[in-house]
Design a protein around this motif. Structure first.
Motif, short mmCIF file in Angstrom:
data_model
loop_
_atom_site.label_atom_id
_atom_site.label_comp_id
_atom_site.label_asym_id
_atom_site.label_seq_id
_atom_site.Cartn_x
_atom_site.Cartn_y
_atom_site.Cartn_z
N PRO A 126 14.14 -2.43 -5.84
CA PRO A 126 15.35 -2.06 -6.59
C PRO A 126 15.07 -1.36 -7.92
N HIS A 127 13.94 -1.69 -8.58
CA HIS A 127 13.67 -1.11 -9.90
C HIS A 127 12.96 0.24 -9.83
N CYS A 128 12.61 0.71 -8.62
CA CYS A 128 11.90 1.97 -8.46
C CYS A 128 12.86 3.07 -8.02
N GLU A 129 12.93 4.15 -8.80
CA GLU A 129 13.84 5.25 -8.48
C GLU A 129 13.14 6.41 -7.78
N GLY A 130 11.83 6.46 -7.83
CA GLY A 130 11.11 7.52 -7.16
C GLY A 130 9.62 7.41 -7.37
N VAL A 131 8.85 7.99 -6.44
CA VAL A 131 7.39 8.01 -6.53
C VAL A 131 6.90 9.41 -6.20
N ARG A 141 0.81 -1.21 0.00
CA ARG A 141 0.00 0.00 0.00
C ARG A 141 0.85 1.26 0.00
N ASP A 142 1.98 1.23 0.73
CA ASP A 142 2.76 2.43 0.98
C ASP A 142 3.67 2.74 -0.21
N ALA A 143 3.07 3.19 -1.31
CA ALA A 143 3.83 3.42 -2.53
C ALA A 143 4.90 4.49 -2.38
N ALA A 144 4.67 5.44 -1.52
CA ALA A 144 5.65 6.52 -1.34
C ALA A 144 7.01 5.99 -0.88
N ASN A 145 7.03 4.81 -0.23
CA ASN A 145 8.29 4.24 0.26
C ASN A 145 8.86 3.17 -0.68
N TRP A 146 8.30 3.02 -1.86
CA TRP A 146 8.82 2.00 -2.78
C TRP A 146 10.28 2.20 -3.19
N PRO A 147 10.79 3.44 -3.33
CA PRO A 147 12.22 3.56 -3.66
C PRO A 147 13.12 2.90 -2.60
N TRP A 148 12.66 2.88 -1.36
CA TRP A 148 13.40 2.19 -0.29
C TRP A 148 13.23 0.68 -0.38
N ILE A 198 2.87 8.75 -9.67
CA ILE A 198 3.76 8.49 -10.79
C ILE A 198 5.02 7.83 -10.25
N MET A 199 5.32 6.66 -10.78
CA MET A 199 6.52 5.92 -10.37
C MET A 199 7.58 6.06 -11.45
N ARG A 200 8.79 6.37 -11.03
CA ARG A 200 9.93 6.45 -11.96
C ARG A 200 10.74 5.17 -11.86
N VAL A 201 10.89 4.50 -12.99
CA VAL A 201 11.67 3.27 -13.04
C VAL A 201 12.71 3.38 -14.14
N ARG A 202 13.82 2.68 -13.99
CA ARG A 202 14.87 2.67 -15.00
C ARG A 202 14.80 1.36 -15.77
N VAL A 203 14.69 1.50 -17.11
CA VAL A 203 14.70 0.35 -18.01
C VAL A 203 15.90 0.52 -18.94
N GLY A 204 16.99 -0.17 -18.63
CA GLY A 204 18.24 0.03 -19.36
C GLY A 204 18.75 1.43 -19.11
N ASP A 205 18.94 2.20 -20.16
CA ASP A 205 19.41 3.59 -20.03
C ASP A 205 18.27 4.59 -20.04
N ILE A 206 17.05 4.10 -20.05
CA ILE A 206 15.88 4.97 -20.17
C ILE A 206 15.11 5.01 -18.85
N GLU A 207 14.72 6.21 -18.44
CA GLU A 207 13.85 6.35 -17.27
C GLU A 207 12.41 6.47 -17.75
N GLU A 208 11.54 5.62 -17.23
CA GLU A 208 10.12 5.67 -17.57
C GLU A 208 9.33 6.21 -16.38
#
Length: 305
Positions: free
Chosen positions: A188-193, A178-185, A206-216
């Motif tokens: 591993p694939h989540c860089e920010g929420v 539930r606690d999406a705000a803490n997903w970067p912690w 909005i979740m920021r994830v890194r896919v190779g060299d691209i941030e989605e």
């Protein structure tokens, strides 16, 4: 008056023909159709009642359809015609064309001799004919475009799930999901929420994830219920047109079974270099890998590793 319309669809002819037969589903597929009922049915014949938009009017009528399943033909004739029509008949036909199929829809009709007081603003035979030609042209085009969209959507649709048993309390597991705000912690694939909205039953972020060299940047809208989180992505990543899913928790004697379920529609333009089945397999493997990664991360955090 005779008309004919056709559309090419990326699917097998039998699948397309089945949708042409399935009148009950038409209000959910065809934009002009408001209501459709099968009054009587056998393997070779249907009597159906339809209500549909015709330009700015709403008409109702009843048709009898002769079904030739072997040749994939459906002949129809209005038994109780709409107000301006003396008779209306036609045919649905579906033919295989290599890996695709062609759906044809033909009409033949004649308007009544006396058109007065039948439809507002129609007082002459030529006005009635123009009205019906426009109706048949517009509705046929809309119906064929809609059946193409639905059939090709079904071709690229895929459902799958992944599950894992976690030996910890369902409350703790649910709280980490539930606690999406803490997903970067946590993940591993989540860089920010970026949390856009949150209350006890709803979230948008909005979740920021890194896919190779691209941030989605992936936007999700979630509904939270006890042991169940349902969500959808309004604008999924380029490989997908649609993505919805749910997290489900179920207590067992051996622990809590955590299931991640997904329903996706692939973006066919992104997958031109491989087959539909290959594309589905790649999407399933990638999403399930993230789901398993999330479940393993939860298990490790709860176990203090």
């Amino acid at each position: 008056m005779k008309t004919n319309h056709a559309v090419e669809v990326q699917c097998g002819a039998d699948v397309a023909f089945a949708m042409c037969v399935d009148v009950a589903s038409w209000p959910w597929i065809f934009p002009p159709c408001l209501d459709a009922k099968i009054v009587a049915e056998s393997d070779k014949q249907q009597t159906i009642a339809l209500t549909a938009k015709a330009n700015d009017q709403i008409f109702s009528w009843q048709s009898v359809r002769q079904i030739d399943r072997e040749r994939r033909r459906i002949g129809f004739a209005q038994a109780r015609p709409s107000p301006l029509v003396k008779y209306m008949k036609g045919e649905w036909s579906v033919d295989q064309a290599g890996p695709t199929c062609i759906i044809n829809l033909s009409h033949e009709f004649e308007v009544v001799d006396d058109v007065a007081h039948r439809v507002p603003n129609i007082s002459t035979h030529s006005e009635a004919m123009a009205f019906m030609v426009e109706t048949v042209e517009n509705n046929s085009a809309k119906e064929l475009a809609a059946i193409k969209k639905e059939l090709e959507r079904s071709l690229w649709s895929h459902e799958f799930s992944e599950a894992m048993l976690i030996k910890h309390s369902p409350g703790a597991i649910f709280q980490l999901l539930r606690d999406a705000a803490n997903w970067p912690w946590l993940l591993p694939h989540c860089e920010g929420v970026e949390m856009i909205y949150e209350d006890p039953q709803n979230q948008e972020f909005i979740m920021r994830v890194r896919v190779g060299d691209i941030e989605e940047r992936i936007r999700s809208i979630r509904t939270l219920r006890p042991n169940l989180i349902e969500y959808f992505q309004p604008a999924p990543p380029p490989p997908l047109k649609e993505h919805q899913g749910r997290w489900m928790l179920r207590e067992t004697e051996a622990g809590v079974e955590v299931t991640s379920w997904h329903s996706v529609v692939l973006n066919e333009t992104h997958w031109k270099s491989c087959s539909v089945d290959e594309a589905k397999q790649k999407v399933e493997m990638a999403i399930n890998a993230n789901s398993l990664g999330t479940m393993r991360a939860i298990a490790e955090k709860l176990e203090g590793r």
